[in-house]
Design a protein around this motif. Structure first.
Motif, mmCIF file in Angstrom:
data_model
loop_
_atom_site.group_PDB
_atom_site.id
_atom_site.type_symbol
_atom_site.label_atom_id
_atom_site.label_comp_id
_atom_site.label_asym_id
_atom_site.label_seq_id
_atom_site.Cartn_x
_atom_site.Cartn_y
_atom_site.Cartn_z
ATOM 1 N N PRO A 92 0.808 -1.213 0.000
ATOM 2 C CA PRO A 92 0.000 0.000 0.000
ATOM 3 C C PRO A 92 0.847 1.272 0.000
ATOM 4 C CG PRO A 92 0.096 -0.934 2.199
ATOM 5 C CD PRO A 92 0.782 -1.912 1.287
ATOM 6 N N CYS A 198 -5.297 -7.490 -2.131
ATOM 7 C CA CYS A 198 -6.176 -6.423 -2.622
ATOM 8 C C CYS A 198 -5.504 -5.618 -3.725
ATOM 9 C CB CYS A 198 -6.512 -5.455 -1.482
ATOM 10 S SG CYS A 198 -7.217 -6.254 -0.037
ATOM 11 N N ASP A 199 -6.328 -5.112 -4.651
ATOM 12 C CA ASP A 199 -5.789 -4.279 -5.740
ATOM 13 C C ASP A 199 -6.424 -2.899 -5.761
ATOM 14 O OD1 ASP A 199 -8.334 -4.673 -6.696
ATOM 15 O OD2 ASP A 199 -7.710 -5.477 -8.638
ATOM 16 N N GLY A 200 -7.006 -2.482 -4.653
ATOM 17 C CA GLY A 200 -7.655 -1.176 -4.588
ATOM 18 C C GLY A 200 -9.161 -1.298 -4.721
ATOM 19 N N LYS A 257 -11.245 3.176 -1.105
ATOM 20 C CA LYS A 257 -11.345 3.652 -2.493
ATOM 21 C C LYS A 257 -12.167 4.944 -2.532
ATOM 22 C CE LYS A 257 -12.810 2.451 -7.091
ATOM 23 N NZ LYS A 257 -14.016 1.983 -7.746
ATOM 24 N N LYS A 264 -3.889 -1.311 -1.789
ATOM 25 C CA LYS A 264 -3.294 -2.381 -2.602
ATOM 26 C C LYS A 264 -2.257 -3.090 -1.758
ATOM 27 C CE LYS A 264 -3.718 0.021 -7.017
ATOM 28 N NZ LYS A 264 -3.076 0.215 -8.323
ATOM 29 N N ALA A 310 -2.137 -7.296 -8.379
ATOM 30 C CA ALA A 310 -2.519 -6.414 -7.272
ATOM 31 C C ALA A 310 -2.050 -4.982 -7.554
ATOM 32 C CB ALA A 310 -1.930 -6.922 -5.957
ATOM 33 N N CYS A 311 -0.844 -4.839 -8.068
ATOM 34 C CA CYS A 311 -0.315 -3.501 -8.387
ATOM 35 C C CYS A 311 -1.141 -2.842 -9.489
ATOM 36 C CB CYS A 311 1.132 -3.585 -8.885
ATOM 37 S SG CYS A 311 2.313 -4.082 -7.639
ATOM 38 N N GLY A 313 -4.312 -3.412 -10.498
ATOM 39 C CA GLY A 313 -5.770 -3.370 -10.400
ATOM 40 C C GLY A 313 -6.440 -4.444 -11.236
#
Ligand code: AMP
Ligand code: GLY
Length: 425
Positions: A92, A198-200, A257, A264, A310-311, A313
């Motif tokens: 993140p 997570c990717d955002g 978000k 992320k 993940a980076c 999205g």
């Protein structure tokens, strides 16, 4: 791809081992690494706190991806600085790392987005905090707001303990982390950890894993960074999984978000299974240590595309596959840990221990010296094993522990006892 991994613990050795197995990898560096990581990666003496030096290294070596292991560089904004220099990094950004960097930040997010957690108040002075705990009574939980290396939380069973904790935090012992406290309702129930990539926008659950935080068998003694872990755990049923995803993880990702600070990386939730359902008591913004060690052993998928998705999205269409066999890790620590301990003591027998079927040994605090391995930290080795059952994995791990000759080391002998009991039926 050229990858730089930041960190030096057992978590980073497991990550290095998994990244090194990727067909996408050209070259792996680790800064600063340890004696075990040196088998998987070229260790470089870079200080993760020196962001310009990390950026220069990446540029000079055509690094395509930086993977950040620990929380401190994340909270310091290393991902933002790398991004500004055009370098992709897994983890993140600073604003999202506040989920671990400030306990008050997380509690306010919970209250804004209706995420179940204990009642709380934030205070920037001792007098207000003391007055509040006196109205609430004990048990109650006192937390330094910022990063305190796992030592900033006191579950106070009496009012006197709560008062002492408040005095300790405000007396400057925790530096900037202790300029504020969060006083929180004491949650009652079974404690579990829940991890999501997570990717955002999208979150994918990692395999379940349980850590053992207390230093001695039967969960006695002070809290540590973690003395052992195993995966999967029998306690996160499909129903509990769905509740944690829908009430805690997804609202957090959506809330971050909506605020313009998408998350992320790995979101690691500490959850109490209370009578009113799962409640969040803390977030970490990284893999667990030692939970990561069992995650990496059980992960069937290549981890590098997962980091990239993940980076970028792109997790919506992504899937992570896991080996069904359980994995377990026993932490060997230097005598005295989590208090004072010696460094530099000799460790032998690692090769013999590693020959046992299913066993993998990840180094945490080790260094190479005169052709041998010496202890160089509190948590020193992660003796891991896979097996057809948790019971088998545990037997293999302890057989390996018994082949390691390290007079100054100790470990818990009851890792995964709940799962082993459950397997007995
Ligand atoms: P931490 O150092 O942040 O990992 O927290 C240490 C431990 O404190 C956790 O593993 C929990 O067992 C306990 N803890 C934290 N918050 C609460 C809470 N609100 N109620 C009960 N226990 C808690
Ligand atoms: N195993 C606990 C942690 O990684 O924070």
């Amino acid at each position: 791809m050229n990858i730089l991994l930041l960190g030096s613990g057992g978590r980073e050795h497991a990550l290095a081992w998994k990244i090194a197995a990727s067909p996408l990898l050209t070259k792996l560096w680790c800064a600063p690494g340890n004696a075990g990581i040196a088998r998987e990666a070229e260790c470089v003496a870079l200080d993760a706190a020196d962001h310009p030096a990390v950026i220069e290294f990446c540029k000079n070596n055509a690094v395509d991806l930086v993977v950040v292991g620990p929380e401190t560089p994340l909270v310091a904004g290393i991902v933002d600085d790398l991004a500004a220099a055009g370098i992709k990094a897994f983890g993140p950004r600073k604003a999202a790392a506040q989920l671990e960097g400030s306990k008050g930040f997380t509690k306010d997010l919970c209250s804004e987005f209706n995420i179940p957690t204990g009642a709380y108040r934030r205070f920037d002075n001792a007098a207000g905090a003391l007055a509040y705990v006196r109205t609430q009574g004990a048990p109650i939980v006192v937390k330094a707001d910022g990063l305190a290396a796992g030592k900033g939380v006191v579950v106070a069973n009496t009012l006197a303990e709560a008062e002492a904790a408040i005095a300790m935090i405000f007396d400057g012992k925790f530096g900037a982390a202790g300029t504020e406290v969060v006083i929180e309702e004491c949650l009652v129930g079974r404690e579990i950890s829940f991890f999501a990539l997570c990717d955002g926008e999208t979150a994918i659950q990692l395999a379940t894993a349980q850590d053992h935080k207390r230093v001695f068998d039967h969960d006695e003694g002070p809290n540590t960074g973690g003395m052992g872990a195993y995966s999967p755990t029998p306690f996160v049923t499909p129903d509990i999984h769905d509740q944690i995803m829908s009430r805690i993880i997804l609202p957090t990702v959506a809330g971050m978000k909506q605020r313009g600070t998408p998350f992320k990386g790995v979101l690691y939730a500490g959850v109490m299974l209370t009578e009113q359902g799962p409640k969040l008591f803390e977030y970490n913004v990284r893999f667990g240590d030692p939970e990561c060690q069992v995650h990496m052993l059980r992960m069937m998928s290549d981890i590098v595309p997962a980091f990239l998705a993940a980076c970028d999205g792109e997790l919506k269409h992504f899937d992570l596959r896991w080996f069904p066999d359980p994995a377990l890790t026993v932490v060997m620590a230097a005598k005295g840990y989590p208090g004072d301990y010696n460094k530099g003591t000799q460790i032998e027998g690692l090769d013999e221990a590693g020959k046992i079927e299913g066993v993998e040994i990840f180094h945490a605090g080790t260094a190479a010296k005169d052709g041998g391995i010496v202890a160089n930290g509190g948590r020193v080795l992660n003796v891991c094993a896979m097996g057809k059952t948790v019971t088998e994995a545990r037997e293999r791990a302890y057989q390996a522990v018994d082949r390691i000759k390290w007079a100054d080391g100790f470990c818990r002998r009851d890792i995964a006892w709940q799962a082993v009991e459950a397997e007995k039926g």
